[in-house]
Design a protein around this motif. Structure first.
Motif, PDB file in Angstrom:
ATOM      1  N   ILE A  93      13.107  -2.881  24.049  1.00  0.00           N
ATOM      2  CA  ILE A  93      12.051  -3.693  23.470  1.00  0.00           C
ATOM      3  C   ILE A  93      12.234  -3.840  21.969  1.00  0.00           C
ATOM      4  CG2 ILE A  93      10.404  -3.063  25.275  1.00  0.00           C
ATOM      5  CD1 ILE A  93       9.182  -1.028  23.304  1.00  0.00           C
ATOM      6  N   LYS A  94      11.621  -4.855  21.413  1.00  0.00           N
ATOM      7  CA  LYS A  94      11.541  -5.074  19.967  1.00  0.00           C
ATOM      8  C   LYS A  94      12.890  -5.199  19.280  1.00  0.00           C
ATOM      9  CE  LYS A  94       7.068  -2.809  19.830  1.00  0.00           C
ATOM     10  NZ  LYS A  94       6.121  -1.929  19.119  1.00  0.00           N
ATOM     11  N   GLY A  95      13.882  -5.698  20.001  1.00  0.00           N
ATOM     12  CA  GLY A  95      15.172  -5.975  19.389  1.00  0.00           C
ATOM     13  C   GLY A  95      16.106  -4.786  19.252  1.00  0.00           C
ATOM     14  N   ARG A 112      20.542   1.108  17.722  1.00  0.00           N
ATOM     15  CA  ARG A 112      20.796   0.148  16.647  1.00  0.00           C
ATOM     16  C   ARG A 112      19.734  -0.934  16.640  1.00  0.00           C
ATOM     17  NH1 ARG A 112      26.728   0.235  18.371  1.00  0.00           N
ATOM     18  NH2 ARG A 112      26.275  -1.666  19.525  1.00  0.00           N
ATOM     19  N   LYS A 113      19.554  -1.493  15.449  1.00  0.00           N
ATOM     20  CA  LYS A 113      18.756  -2.710  15.308  1.00  0.00           C
ATOM     21  C   LYS A 113      19.310  -3.455  14.104  1.00  0.00           C
ATOM     22  CE  LYS A 113      14.108  -4.625  15.216  1.00  0.00           C
ATOM     23  NZ  LYS A 113      12.645  -4.395  15.300  1.00  0.00           N
ATOM     24  N   PRO A 114      19.615  -4.728  14.249  1.00  0.00           N
ATOM     25  CA  PRO A 114      20.271  -5.466  13.166  1.00  0.00           C
ATOM     26  C   PRO A 114      19.401  -5.623  11.914  1.00  0.00           C
ATOM     27  CG  PRO A 114      20.400  -6.668  15.241  1.00  0.00           C
ATOM     28  CD  PRO A 114      19.456  -5.539  15.448  1.00  0.00           C
ATOM     29  N   SER A 115      18.087  -5.751  12.116  1.00  0.00           N
ATOM     30  CA  SER A 115      17.215  -6.038  10.977  1.00  0.00           C
ATOM     31  C   SER A 115      15.854  -5.386  11.243  1.00  0.00           C
ATOM     32  CB  SER A 115      17.053  -7.556  10.820  1.00  0.00           C
ATOM     33  OG  SER A 115      16.141  -7.854   9.791  1.00  0.00           O
ATOM     34  N   VAL A 116      15.564  -4.314  10.522  1.00  0.00           N
ATOM     35  CA  VAL A 116      14.333  -3.575  10.797  1.00  0.00           C
ATOM     36  C   VAL A 116      13.136  -4.239  10.118  1.00  0.00           C
ATOM     37  CG1 VAL A 116      15.475  -1.368  11.169  1.00  0.00           C
ATOM     38  CG2 VAL A 116      14.705  -1.990   8.855  1.00  0.00           C
ATOM     39  N   GLN A 117      11.966  -3.934  10.664  1.00  0.00           N
ATOM     40  CA  GLN A 117      10.717  -4.414  10.114  1.00  0.00           C
ATOM     41  C   GLN A 117       9.849  -3.218   9.751  1.00  0.00           C
ATOM     42  OE1 GLN A 117       9.648  -6.619  13.686  1.00  0.00           O
ATOM     43  NE2 GLN A 117       9.992  -8.528  12.598  1.00  0.00           N
ATOM     44  N   TRP A 118       8.864  -3.465   8.904  1.00  0.00           N
ATOM     45  CA  TRP A 118       7.957  -2.405   8.499  1.00  0.00           C
ATOM     46  C   TRP A 118       7.327  -1.742   9.732  1.00  0.00           C
ATOM     47  CZ3 TRP A 118       2.557  -2.197   9.072  1.00  0.00           C
ATOM     48  CH2 TRP A 118       1.945  -1.126   8.400  1.00  0.00           C
ATOM     49  N   SER A 119       7.054  -2.540  10.760  1.00  0.00           N
ATOM     50  CA  SER A 119       6.407  -2.035  11.975  1.00  0.00           C
ATOM     51  C   SER A 119       7.317  -1.114  12.800  1.00  0.00           C
ATOM     52  CB  SER A 119       5.943  -3.200  12.853  1.00  0.00           C
ATOM     53  OG  SER A 119       7.029  -4.025  13.193  1.00  0.00           O
ATOM     54  N   ASP A 120       8.573  -1.006  12.414  1.00  0.00           N
ATOM     55  CA  ASP A 120       9.473  -0.076  13.115  1.00  0.00           C
ATOM     56  C   ASP A 120       9.330   1.351  12.604  1.00  0.00           C
ATOM     57  OD1 ASP A 120      12.028  -2.625  13.145  1.00  0.00           O
ATOM     58  OD2 ASP A 120      10.613  -2.069  14.748  1.00  0.00           O
ATOM     59  N   THR A 121       8.532   1.539  11.588  1.00  0.00           N
ATOM     60  CA  THR A 121       8.274   2.879  11.074  1.00  0.00           C
ATOM     61  C   THR A 121       7.713   3.747  12.197  1.00  0.00           C
ATOM     62  OG1 THR A 121       7.878   2.142   8.808  1.00  0.00           O
ATOM     63  CG2 THR A 121       6.877   4.237   9.463  1.00  0.00           C
ATOM     64  N   ALA A 122       8.422   4.822  12.513  1.00  0.00           N
ATOM     65  CA  ALA A 122       8.072   5.644  13.679  1.00  0.00           C
ATOM     66  C   ALA A 122       9.030   6.823  13.734  1.00  0.00           C
ATOM     67  CB  ALA A 122       8.204   4.825  14.963  1.00  0.00           C
ATOM     68  N   GLU A 123       8.806   7.671  14.736  1.00  0.00           N
ATOM     69  CA  GLU A 123       9.763   8.740  15.021  1.00  0.00           C
ATOM     70  C   GLU A 123      10.487   8.393  16.312  1.00  0.00           C
ATOM     71  OE1 GLU A 123       8.205  12.725  14.837  1.00  0.00           O
ATOM     72  OE2 GLU A 123      10.230  13.543  14.563  1.00  0.00           O
ATOM     73  N   TYR A 124      11.794   8.533  16.290  1.00  0.00           N
ATOM     74  CA  TYR A 124      12.635   8.144  17.413  1.00  0.00           C
ATOM     75  C   TYR A 124      13.306   9.373  18.015  1.00  0.00           C
ATOM     76  CZ  TYR A 124      11.913   3.438  15.693  1.00  0.00           C
ATOM     77  OH  TYR A 124      11.330   2.263  15.292  1.00  0.00           O
ATOM     78  N   PHE A 125      13.210   9.476  19.337  1.00  0.00           N
ATOM     79  CA  PHE A 125      13.770  10.618  20.044  1.00  0.00           C
ATOM     80  C   PHE A 125      14.803  10.151  21.069  1.00  0.00           C
ATOM     81  CE2 PHE A 125      10.947  13.983  18.664  1.00  0.00           C
ATOM     82  CZ  PHE A 125       9.795  13.319  18.284  1.00  0.00           C
ATOM     83  N   CYS A 126      15.962  10.753  21.008  1.00  0.00           N
ATOM     84  CA  CYS A 126      16.978  10.546  22.030  1.00  0.00           C
ATOM     85  C   CYS A 126      16.771  11.601  23.116  1.00  0.00           C
ATOM     86  CB  CYS A 126      18.353  10.695  21.403  1.00  0.00           C
ATOM     87  SG  CYS A 126      19.740  10.469  22.514  1.00  0.00           S
ATOM     88  N   ALA A 127      16.986  11.244  24.364  1.00  0.00           N
ATOM     89  CA  ALA A 127      16.813  12.199  25.455  1.00  0.00           C
ATOM     90  C   ALA A 127      17.844  11.946  26.538  1.00  0.00           C
ATOM     91  CB  ALA A 127      15.404  12.103  26.049  1.00  0.00           C
TER      92      ALA A 127
END
Lengths: 115, 114
Positions: A60-62, A77-92
């Protein structure tokens, strides 16, 4: 023991910058791979998953992630981040030998995107 | 529809006391998981329930931890004689039979042991 390593604990980017978050796992067998995201004040939610087939998966979300079996990696990966991508990301990862989706998580990467 | 709910959202307890944490999974989800997240760390698997099968308790850190799931729905995680190292966010997740790979997480219970 099975483990998941996320190389970056904190990442700060400006809007429109490209993003790549590293994830490596240690498990010799077949696995399912996931990225989960937790936006501020929200629950953990699934961003994308890989089971088999095309090693480049789109979520989702590119966002997209590439599974490189030889490197035991599943980078986000994401080619172009947005302010709304501010978050914590977990790999599992979920080893298939368990017969069900017991998830083994990395420590997470906090992403802050500045406008 | 309603998501996974957990209660309480926050719990402060004194060392040595017992605590109970509750999880209400999404209706119809047969699988239920408990995870623990200590500060600055990833989620650790604790226990897994699937239908009427015996639970996988392989992630429980000590015999002070136990969990049950009544009627295939609500689950309670109990920690006896709490220790300071038990302070963490306890997360519950559930998944359906046909999409077992997608776990839906609750908001968590933040447990602080003083």
């Amino acid at each position: 023991a099975q483990s998941v390593s996320q190389h970056n604990h904190h990442v700060i980017l400006s809007e429109a910058a490209s993003l790549e978050l590293g994830c490596n796992y240690s498990y010799g067998g077949t696995v399912n791979l996931f990225w989960y995201v937790q936006y501020p004040g929200q629950h953990l939610q699934l961003l994308l998953k890989y089971f088999s087939g095309d090693p480049l998966v789109k979520g989702i979300k590119g966002f997209e992630a590439e599974f490189i079996k030889s490197k035991f990696s599943f980078n986000l990966r994401k080619p172009s981040v947005q302010w709304s991508d501010t978050a914590e990301y977990f790999c599992a990862v979920s080893p298939l030998s368990g017969g069900y989706n017991k998830l083994i998580f990395g420590a997470g990467t906090r992403l802050a995107v500045h406008p | 529809g309603a998501g996974v709910s957990q209660s309480p959202s926050n719990k402060v307890t004194e060392k040595g006391k017992d605590v109970e944490l509750r999880c209400d999974p999404i209706s119809g989800h047969t699988a239920l998981y408990w995870y623990r997240q200590r500060l600055g760390q990833g989620l650790e698997f604790l226990i897994y329930f699937q239908g009427n099968s015996a639970p996988d308790k392989s992630g429980l850190p000590s015999d002070r931890f136990s969990a049950e799931r009544t009627g295939g729905s609500v689950s309670t995680l109990t920690i006896q004689r709490t220790q300071q190292e038990d302070s963490a966010v306890y997360l519950c997740a559930s998944s359906s039979t046909d999409k077992s790979y997608e776990q839906y997480f609750g908001p968590g219970t933040r447990l602080t042991v003083t």
